[in-house]
Design a protein around this motif. Structure first.
Motif, PDB file in Angstrom:
ATOM      1  N   ALA A  58       0.832  -1.205   0.000  1.00 57.71           N
ATOM      2  CA  ALA A  58       0.000   0.000   0.000  1.00 57.71           C
ATOM      3  C   ALA A  58       0.861   1.247   0.000  1.00 57.71           C
ATOM      4  N   MET A  59       1.940   1.229   0.766  1.00 55.06           N
ATOM      5  CA  MET A  59       2.778   2.437   0.807  1.00 55.06           C
ATOM      6  C   MET A  59       3.551   2.611  -0.491  1.00 55.06           C
ATOM      7  N   GLY A  60       3.991   1.495  -1.107  1.00 55.76           N
ATOM      8  CA  GLY A  60       4.620   1.596  -2.424  1.00 55.76           C
ATOM      9  C   GLY A  60       3.663   2.226  -3.427  1.00 55.76           C
ATOM     10  N   ALA A  61       2.391   1.828  -3.352  1.00 51.37           N
ATOM     11  CA  ALA A  61       1.386   2.364  -4.284  1.00 51.37           C
ATOM     12  C   ALA A  61       1.212   3.863  -4.088  1.00 51.37           C
ATOM     13  N   ILE A  62       1.148   4.301  -2.832  1.00 54.03           N
ATOM     14  CA  ILE A  62       0.946   5.728  -2.564  1.00 54.03           C
ATOM     15  C   ILE A  62       2.180   6.526  -3.011  1.00 54.03           C
ATOM     16  N   ILE A  63       3.369   5.967  -2.754  1.00 52.33           N
ATOM     17  CA  ILE A  63       4.600   6.657  -3.168  1.00 52.33           C
ATOM     18  C   ILE A  63       4.618   6.810  -4.691  1.00 52.33           C
ATOM     19  N   ALA A  64       4.330   5.715  -5.412  1.00 48.23           N
ATOM     20  CA  ALA A  64       4.373   5.780  -6.874  1.00 48.23           C
ATOM     21  C   ALA A  64       3.374   6.810  -7.395  1.00 48.23           C
ATOM     22  N   ASN A  65       2.175   6.793  -6.810  1.00 47.60           N
ATOM     23  CA  ASN A  65       1.114   7.670  -7.318  1.00 47.60           C
ATOM     24  C   ASN A  65       1.387   9.135  -7.005  1.00 47.60           C
ATOM     25  N   SER A  66       1.979   9.424  -5.865  1.00 51.09           N
ATOM     26  CA  SER A  66       2.175  10.825  -5.490  1.00 51.09           C
ATOM     27  C   SER A  66       3.524  11.369  -5.959  1.00 51.09           C
ATOM     28  N   LEU A  67       4.505  10.475  -6.194  1.00 49.61           N
ATOM     29  CA  LEU A  67       5.847  10.936  -6.566  1.00 49.61           C
ATOM     30  C   LEU A  67       6.042  10.911  -8.082  1.00 49.61           C
ATOM     31  N   LEU A  68       5.720   9.785  -8.703  1.00 47.77           N
ATOM     32  CA  LEU A  68       6.033   9.604 -10.129  1.00 47.77           C
ATOM     33  C   LEU A  68       4.902  10.105 -11.018  1.00 47.77           C
ATOM     34  N   LEU A  69       3.691  10.212 -10.448  1.00 49.47           N
ATOM     35  CA  LEU A  69       2.558  10.725 -11.217  1.00 49.47           C
ATOM     36  C   LEU A  69       2.107  12.040 -10.596  1.00 49.47           C
ATOM     37  N   ASP A  70       1.435  12.845 -11.416  1.00 48.02           N
ATOM     38  CA  ASP A  70       0.887  14.103 -10.944  1.00 48.02           C
ATOM     39  C   ASP A  70      -0.490  14.239 -11.574  1.00 48.02           C
ATOM     40  N   GLU A  71      -1.522  14.037 -10.785  1.00 50.58           N
ATOM     41  CA  GLU A  71      -2.900  14.054 -11.288  1.00 50.58           C
ATOM     42  C   GLU A  71      -3.061  13.070 -12.456  1.00 50.58           C
ATOM     43  N   GLY A  72      -2.411  11.909 -12.368  1.00 51.15           N
ATOM     44  CA  GLY A  72      -2.601  10.866 -13.375  1.00 51.15           C
ATOM     45  C   GLY A  72      -1.647  10.931 -14.553  1.00 51.15           C
ATOM     46  N   ASP A  73      -0.840  11.996 -14.667  1.00 59.23           N
ATOM     47  CA  ASP A  73       0.159  12.063 -15.737  1.00 59.23           C
ATOM     48  C   ASP A  73       1.556  11.898 -15.144  1.00 59.23           C
ATOM     49  N   TRP A  74       2.532  11.580 -16.002  1.00 56.45           N
ATOM     50  CA  TRP A  74       3.913  11.444 -15.510  1.00 56.45           C
ATOM     51  C   TRP A  74       4.390  12.780 -14.979  1.00 56.45           C
ATOM     52  N   ARG A  75       5.035  12.765 -13.829  1.00 57.92           N
ATOM     53  CA  ARG A  75       5.629  13.992 -13.301  1.00 57.92           C
ATOM     54  C   ARG A  75       6.949  14.254 -14.035  1.00 57.92           C
ATOM     55  N   ALA A  76       7.149  15.495 -14.477  1.00 54.53           N
ATOM     56  CA  ALA A  76       8.393  15.836 -15.168  1.00 54.53           C
ATOM     57  C   ALA A  76       9.570  15.614 -14.224  1.00 54.53           C
ATOM     58  N   PHE A  77      10.652  15.024 -14.735  1.00 56.18           N
ATOM     59  CA  PHE A  77      11.806  14.707 -13.890  1.00 56.18           C
ATOM     60  C   PHE A  77      12.381  15.979 -13.276  1.00 56.18           C
ATOM     61  N   GLY A  78      12.675  15.936 -11.990  1.00 53.63           N
ATOM     62  CA  GLY A  78      13.185  17.137 -11.332  1.00 53.63           C
ATOM     63  C   GLY A  78      13.416  16.916  -9.858  1.00 53.63           C
ATOM     64  N   PRO A  79      13.236  17.973  -9.042  1.00 51.51           N
ATOM     65  CA  PRO A  79      13.553  17.907  -7.599  1.00 51.51           C
ATOM     66  C   PRO A  79      12.816  16.783  -6.871  1.00 51.51           C
ATOM     67  N   TRP A  80      11.568  16.490  -7.283  1.00 50.04           N
ATOM     68  CA  TRP A  80      10.817  15.439  -6.587  1.00 50.04           C
ATOM     69  C   TRP A  80      11.581  14.119  -6.659  1.00 50.04           C
ATOM     70  N   HIS A  81      12.000  13.753  -7.872  1.00 48.86           N
ATOM     71  CA  HIS A  81      12.679  12.472  -8.050  1.00 48.86           C
ATOM     72  C   HIS A  81      14.038  12.460  -7.339  1.00 48.86           C
ATOM     73  N   LEU A  82      14.782  13.559  -7.495  1.00 44.39           N
ATOM     74  CA  LEU A  82      16.133  13.598  -6.927  1.00 44.39           C
ATOM     75  C   LEU A  82      16.083  13.563  -5.396  1.00 44.39           C
ATOM     76  N   ALA A  83      15.182  14.358  -4.805  1.00 37.45           N
ATOM     77  CA  ALA A  83      15.083  14.373  -3.347  1.00 37.45           C
ATOM     78  C   ALA A  83      14.598  13.021  -2.829  1.00 37.45           C
ATOM     79  N   ALA A  84      13.711  12.369  -3.588  1.00 37.10           N
ATOM     80  CA  ALA A  84      13.224  11.046  -3.177  1.00 37.10           C
ATOM     81  C   ALA A  84      14.370  10.035  -3.206  1.00 37.10           C
ATOM     82  N   LEU A  85      15.252  10.147  -4.220  1.00 39.19           N
ATOM     83  CA  LEU A  85      16.406   9.237  -4.284  1.00 39.19           C
ATOM     84  C   LEU A  85      17.307   9.435  -3.068  1.00 39.19           C
ATOM     85  N   VAL A  86      17.520  10.703  -2.702  1.00 39.12           N
ATOM     86  CA  VAL A  86      18.315  10.983  -1.496  1.00 39.12           C
ATOM     87  C   VAL A  86      17.658  10.335  -0.290  1.00 39.12           C
TER      88      VAL A  86
END
Lengths: 251, 105
Positions: B47-75
């Motif tokens: 369930a937490m993997g699902a929420i992370i994927a939906n809120s981090l990698l998607l934005d209102e159902g579309d792919w989130r443009a690569f940027g600070p969200w992805h990099l900070a999440a990797l950190v």
């Protein structure tokens, strides 16, 4: 130890505080997210008490946002309610995973602790269950995990509903949502089935991204649970030895 | 405003029933089969993997443009695996995200 059920002794207070400490790192995130959700209530033009009211009753941020979105866009009330319930259907999964954790608790404790159940508190409760074998101490610990966390959530939304949008949009505080869940999930990821469940779930969420009403989240979670449960946990090949084995799998 | 009150109230009742469902349907004295126990132990990560994927990698159902969200999440993920601590993970992720935003990444 369970001899004085009506008294709140020092042991129970200590266990409650241990629970509150276990979830304390997530509290600032909950307050900030609460401020943002409260601000939406303010922007919708509803009275400020509606913010803490929703947080104290629905008590699930994503569904509260969905309701505000739906109503401010003129959707029918029935659609707003159904959307919220679909989003919250994942709580049924947490509830199931908490059943063995709560099994030895009296009914009134089950009623209260279920009311206070959130993603974060459920995850912390499940992941720490093996450290609390005594059911009396465990229920005070879980009350400490879930009660204060819901409390700061209500206060955060109340502040947001009164103050309005004090957090600038450029801060993109939405990042707090994935960050909180990474902080709960990743440090506790130790077994191969758990890693697989996470990976499968993420893949399915992304594959089904066009499903409406956040159904991709529910589908991803169910697929992850269902498929990964076929993977044997090498730590206990023989049977149900308590789950959550401490044996670390190198990631 | 009355509508919002009613909607929140009905959603709250429904959500409470959802919260009670598993605890009461599976919560008897009987021992659950090993397969069920295994599946239940996977609820939180899935369930937490699902929420992370939906809120981090998607934005209102579309792919989130690569940027600070992805990099900070990797950190955050890196620190989580290294320190195995919720507090360290949150602090590192928040600091990295703020730094990336300030740097205009």
């Amino acid at each position: 130890m369970p001899a004085r059920p009506r008294r709140i002794g020092p042991q129970q207070r200590r266990d409650f505080r241990a629970g509150a400490r276990a979830i304390a790192p997530l509290m600032p995130g909950s307050v900030v997210f609460g401020l943002a959700v409260g601000a939406l209530i303010n922007l919708a033009g509803w009275p400020a008490w509606m913010g803490p009211y929703a947080s104290a009753t629905v008590s699930a941020g994503a569904s509260q946002i969905a309701i505000i979105d739906a109503l401010t866009q003129g959707a029918p009330a029935v659609i707003a309610i159904l959307t919220a319930l679909v989003i919250n259907a994942r709580l049924a999964l947490y509830s199931a995973s908490l059943a063995p954790v709560f099994a030895a608790f009296p009914t009134r404790w089950k009623l209260v602790l279920s009311y206070l159940m959130t993603d974060q508190s459920a995850a912390v409760s499940v992941l720490t269950q093996d450290a609390w074998p005594n059911p009396v101490r465990r229920r005070w610990f879980i009350l400490g995990v879930s009660g204060p966390f819901t409390g700061v959530w209500i206060l955060g939304t109340a502040a947001g509903a009164i103050l309005g949008p004090v957090i600038p949009a450029e801060w993109q505080i939405g990042f707090i949502v994935p960050l909180m869940f990474i902080a709960v999930l990743v440090p506790a990821l130790r077994t191969l089935p758990a890693v697989a469940a996470t990976g499968i779930s993420i893949a399915v969420v992304l594959l089904l991204k066009d499903l409406p009403y956040g159904l991709n989240v529910l589908a991803g979670a169910i697929a992850g649970i269902g498929l990964a449960s076929f993977i044997p946990d090498r730590a206990d090949a023989g049977g149900a030895s308590g789950g959550g084995s401490p044996e670390a799998v190198a990631e | 405003m009355i509508t919002a009150f009613v909607v929140f109230t009905v959603a709250a009742i429904g959500t409470y029933l959802i919260r009670l469902s598993g605890v009461f349907l599976l919560g008897g004295d009987r021992e659950l089969p090993p397969r069920v126990r295994t599946a239940l132990s996977l609820v939180a990560p899935a369930a937490m993997g699902a929420i992370i994927a939906n809120s981090l990698l998607l934005d209102e159902g579309d792919w989130r443009a690569f940027g600070p969200w992805h990099l900070a999440a990797l950190v955050a993920v890196g620190v989580a695996l290294w320190k195995r601590s919720m507090g360290w993970t949150l602090s590192a992720g928040a600091v990295a995200f703020a730094a990336l935003l300030l740097a205009g990444a």
